[in-house]
Design an enzyme around this catalytic site. Structure first.
Site, mmCIF file in Angstrom:
data_model
loop_
_atom_site.group_PDB
_atom_site.id
_atom_site.type_symbol
_atom_site.label_atom_id
_atom_site.label_comp_id
_atom_site.label_asym_id
_atom_site.label_seq_id
_atom_site.Cartn_x
_atom_site.Cartn_y
_atom_site.Cartn_z
ATOM 1 N N SER A 247 3.947 1.390 8.029
ATOM 2 C CA SER A 247 3.631 2.713 7.477
ATOM 3 C C SER A 247 2.874 3.532 8.511
ATOM 4 C CB SER A 247 2.793 2.564 6.212
ATOM 5 O OG SER A 247 3.423 1.671 5.315
ATOM 6 N N ARG A 248 2.091 2.863 9.351
ATOM 7 C CA ARG A 248 1.269 3.564 10.350
ATOM 8 C C ARG A 248 2.105 4.127 11.499
ATOM 9 N NH1 ARG A 248 -2.774 -0.518 8.675
ATOM 10 N NH2 ARG A 248 -4.549 0.653 7.875
ATOM 11 N N GLN B 58 -3.144 -12.063 7.802
ATOM 12 C CA GLN B 58 -3.258 -11.855 6.350
ATOM 13 C C GLN B 58 -2.580 -13.006 5.602
ATOM 14 O OE1 GLN B 58 -2.828 -7.971 4.194
ATOM 15 N NE2 GLN B 58 -0.726 -8.655 3.947
ATOM 16 N N ALA C 195 11.810 -0.370 5.379
ATOM 17 C CA ALA C 195 12.752 -1.485 5.180
ATOM 18 C C ALA C 195 12.064 -2.851 5.155
ATOM 19 C CB ALA C 195 13.823 -1.452 6.272
ATOM 20 N N HIS D 257 9.063 -3.543 3.691
ATOM 21 C CA HIS D 257 8.655 -3.711 2.291
ATOM 22 C C HIS D 257 9.862 -4.008 1.404
ATOM 23 C CE1 HIS D 257 5.441 -0.731 3.672
ATOM 24 N NE2 HIS D 257 4.705 -1.726 3.211
ATOM 25 N N MET E 113 0.837 -1.201 0.000
ATOM 26 C CA MET E 113 0.000 0.000 0.000
ATOM 27 C C MET E 113 0.875 1.254 0.000
ATOM 28 S SD MET E 113 -3.433 -0.900 2.070
ATOM 29 C CE MET E 113 -2.821 -0.616 3.715
HETATM 30 P P1 AMP Z 1 1.343 -2.925 3.486
HETATM 31 O O1 AMP Z 1 1.930 -1.868 2.610
HETATM 32 O O2 AMP Z 1 1.279 -2.532 4.926
HETATM 33 O O3 AMP Z 1 0.068 -3.498 2.948
HETATM 34 O O4 AMP Z 1 2.389 -4.125 3.465
HETATM 35 C C1 AMP Z 1 2.812 -4.702 2.267
HETATM 36 C C2 AMP Z 1 3.574 -5.960 2.580
HETATM 37 O O5 AMP Z 1 4.710 -5.631 3.392
HETATM 38 C C3 AMP Z 1 2.738 -6.979 3.369
HETATM 39 O O6 AMP Z 1 3.049 -8.289 2.913
HETATM 40 C C4 AMP Z 1 3.228 -6.753 4.784
HETATM 41 O O7 AMP Z 1 3.073 -7.896 5.608
HETATM 42 C C5 AMP Z 1 4.685 -6.452 4.545
HETATM 43 N N1 AMP Z 1 5.246 -5.741 5.689
HETATM 44 C C6 AMP Z 1 4.754 -4.656 6.320
HETATM 45 N N2 AMP Z 1 5.517 -4.314 7.373
HETATM 46 C C7 AMP Z 1 6.519 -5.226 7.424
HETATM 47 C C8 AMP Z 1 7.646 -5.436 8.288
HETATM 48 N N3 AMP Z 1 7.883 -4.626 9.328
HETATM 49 N N4 AMP Z 1 8.470 -6.464 8.025
HETATM 50 C C9 AMP Z 1 8.244 -7.296 6.978
HETATM 51 N N5 AMP Z 1 7.194 -7.161 6.119
HETATM 52 C C10 AMP Z 1 6.352 -6.142 6.341
#
Ligand code: AMP
Length: 315
Positions: free
Chosen positions: A208-209, A175, A56, A58, A51
């Site tokens: 991101s939050r 998820q 790091a 992502h 999203m």
């Molecule tokens: P999001 O942008 O939050 O939808 O996340 C995109 C992908 O990045 C999803 O597969 C998340 O599980 C993964 N992700 C988000 N935060 C982390 C993190 N701290 N470490 C590893 N993967 C992450």
């Protein structure tokens, strides 16, 4: 009195034929279909759905996909279907230029950045609706409709990108479990790859939050990982021998941080999300808490072989 868990909650070498060059940004499903043919001729497609507002965590997914795939494709789409009314869709952080620069540095060849209208045109009416315990407990209970939105958009993205491998973070454990089921139940021809949670130096899972937090709240947010470590210690000590002791250890740790409010602290099966009745591996320790304006989730995983996946530290 013993509370129930819910009550307590109150490198592989890349293929050599890869063309190195400027990353492509594609915005329509038609452009993706045209580009996809060439990617498929070159070999496997590694896909990283996001999203945006990248960190790091992502990038660890993008780098691994790049190391293992002939072509790496990412997507950036803040999916309205997975946000409930009153959630943070409108204020979700965005920085497309920075995201694109980071993805290009990670070796991503193409980024799909569709509009909401491209993904959900007028007349859209078909959803993937996960059911059962997995789609009812914890995040599903806290965010009704969330996994319907996630499963629907990911199924659509898989149909648009046609990846051989799709990379997701253990950070979003429920998820991952929902998508594992979706892929199996719908016979989707894609391998699910799950990489460890990437953490800040104080243990806070990157998200991101986290951008919603001010300095004090940011410091307080480290309590989530401390709580998971307390849960892990209680598990390893098996002091009380029952899952409630693990949940209580997590809940009490969060309660010690005045800026944090626990939503749930749970121990469950990492695939089905059924609550554990006895301590055994595999097991997932999961929690959600509010810190100021942010709702944060985190987890640690006890693998079937009895080793812990606590994530990795960035840097
Ligand atoms: P999001 O942008 O939050 O939808 O996340 C995109 C992908 O990045 C999803 O597969 C998340 O599980 C993964 N992700 C988000 N935060 C982390 C993190 N701290 N470490 C590893 N993967 C992450």
């Amino acid at each position: 009195m013993v509370q129930s868990c819910m009550d307590a909650g109150r490198g592989m070498a890349a293929r050599t034929t890869r063309s190195e060059g400027r990353m492509r940004v594609l915005t329509t499903i038609g452009e993706m279909a045209d580009a996809r043919q060439r990617w498929q001729e070159r070999g496997g497609i590694g896909f990283v759905p996001t999203m945006g507002y990248l960190h790091a965590g992502h990038l660890s997914l993008a780098q691994r996909a790049h190391a293992e795939s002939a072509t790496t494709v990412a997507s950036i789409f803040v999916n309205p279907a997975q946000f409930g009314p009153g959630e943070d869709l409108a204020r979700y952080p965005r920085d497309l230029p920075r995201d694109l620069a980071q993805l290009e540095s990670a070796g991503v060849e193409a980024v799909f950045v569709p509009t909401a209208e491209e993904m959900y045109p007028a007349g859209f009416s078909t959803y993937v609706v996960p059911e059962g315990t997995l789609a009812a407990r914890l995040e599903a209970a806290a965010r009704p409709g969330h996994f319907r939105g996630v499963a629907t958009v990911v199924a659509k993205l898989f149909a648009i990108v046609r990846p051989t491998d799709a990379y997701f973070g253990q950070k979003d454990a429920q998820q991952v479990a929902v998508l594992r089921r979706t892929i199996a139940d719908l016979n989707l021809p894609v391998r699910l790859r799950v990489l460890p949670t990437v953490r800040e130096a104080d243990g806070l899972a990157m998200s991101s939050r986290n951008a919603y937090l001010d300095r004090q709240q940011r410091t307080a947010a480290a309590v989530l990982f401390r709580a998971l470590q307390a849960g892990r210690a209680a598990f390893d000590a098996r002091a009380a021998g029952v899952p409630d002791a693990v949940c209580r250890a997590m809940a009490e740790t969060v309660a010690g941080e005045p800026l944090a409010t626990l939503e749930y602290a749970d121990i469950c099966d990492p695939d089905t999300f059924e609550p554990l009745e006895m301590l055994r591996a595999p097991a997932l320790l999961a929690l959600a808490a509010r810190v100021g304006p942010a709702r944060l989730i985190d987890n640690v995983l006890l693998r079937a072989d009895g080793t812990w996946d606590l994530g990795t530290t960035a840097g």
